[in-house]
Scaffold this motif. Sequence first.
Motif, mmCIF file in Angstrom:
data_model
loop_
_atom_site.group_PDB
_atom_site.id
_atom_site.type_symbol
_atom_site.label_atom_id
_atom_site.label_comp_id
_atom_site.label_asym_id
_atom_site.label_seq_id
_atom_site.Cartn_x
_atom_site.Cartn_y
_atom_site.Cartn_z
ATOM 1 N N GLN A 131 1.071 8.923 1.345
ATOM 2 C CA GLN A 131 0.825 9.189 -0.065
ATOM 3 C C GLN A 131 -0.620 8.852 -0.385
ATOM 4 N N GLU A 132 -1.319 9.833 -0.965
ATOM 5 C CA GLU A 132 -2.706 9.650 -1.411
ATOM 6 C C GLU A 132 -2.835 10.172 -2.830
ATOM 7 N N ASP A 133 -3.314 9.329 -3.703
ATOM 8 C CA ASP A 133 -3.536 9.707 -5.105
ATOM 9 C C ASP A 133 -2.304 10.363 -5.726
ATOM 10 N N GLY A 134 -1.124 9.848 -5.391
ATOM 11 C CA GLY A 134 0.104 10.353 -5.980
ATOM 12 C C GLY A 134 0.701 11.570 -5.300
ATOM 13 N N ASP A 135 -0.005 12.157 -4.335
ATOM 14 C CA ASP A 135 0.495 13.325 -3.609
ATOM 15 C C ASP A 135 0.819 12.943 -2.170
#
Length: 136
Positions: free
Chosen positions: A124-128
Motif C-alpha cells: 500500500q502506497e498513498d492509500g492505493d
Amino acid sequence: MRTGMVFAGVGVLLCCVGVSGLGVRNLQVVTQAAGPVRETADEFLREVTLGDTDDAYDRLCDEARRKWSEGGFTSWVQTPPEVRDYEIVDVSVTTRGGRPHGTVTVELTRDSGLTEQRELPVVQEDGDWRICGDPF
C-alpha cells in the motif's frame, strides 16, 4: 499494599485490553485488505495479458518504477513467451510494522502453453495498492 496490588491489577488489565485491541485492529485491516489486493493483482494481470503495458506500469510501486523504466517494463513484458492467461490461486495479507502487505499467488499461462506459478507482492502506497517487485 492492597492499593498497590489494585493498581498493578488495573495496569495489567489495561495492557491486556490494549494488546487485544491492537490484535483486533490488525485482523480487521488484513481481512478488509484481501479484496482490494486481489482486485489490484487482477487488474494488473488483465492489462498485461491485453498488452496494455502503460496502465500496468502505472500499477507498480515506486520501488519497482525506480528499477524499471516504462520502456524497459514494456520490453520485459513483451519478451516471449508472453503471458496470455492467468488464474489467481491465493491471496494472503499480513501486517509488518503495522502496515498491511499482500502476496497474490497466480498461475500464469504463457503463449507457448507453459504454465508457472508466481507470487506478486502487493503493498500500500498513498492509500492505493501497488504491485511491487518482479512479477514475472
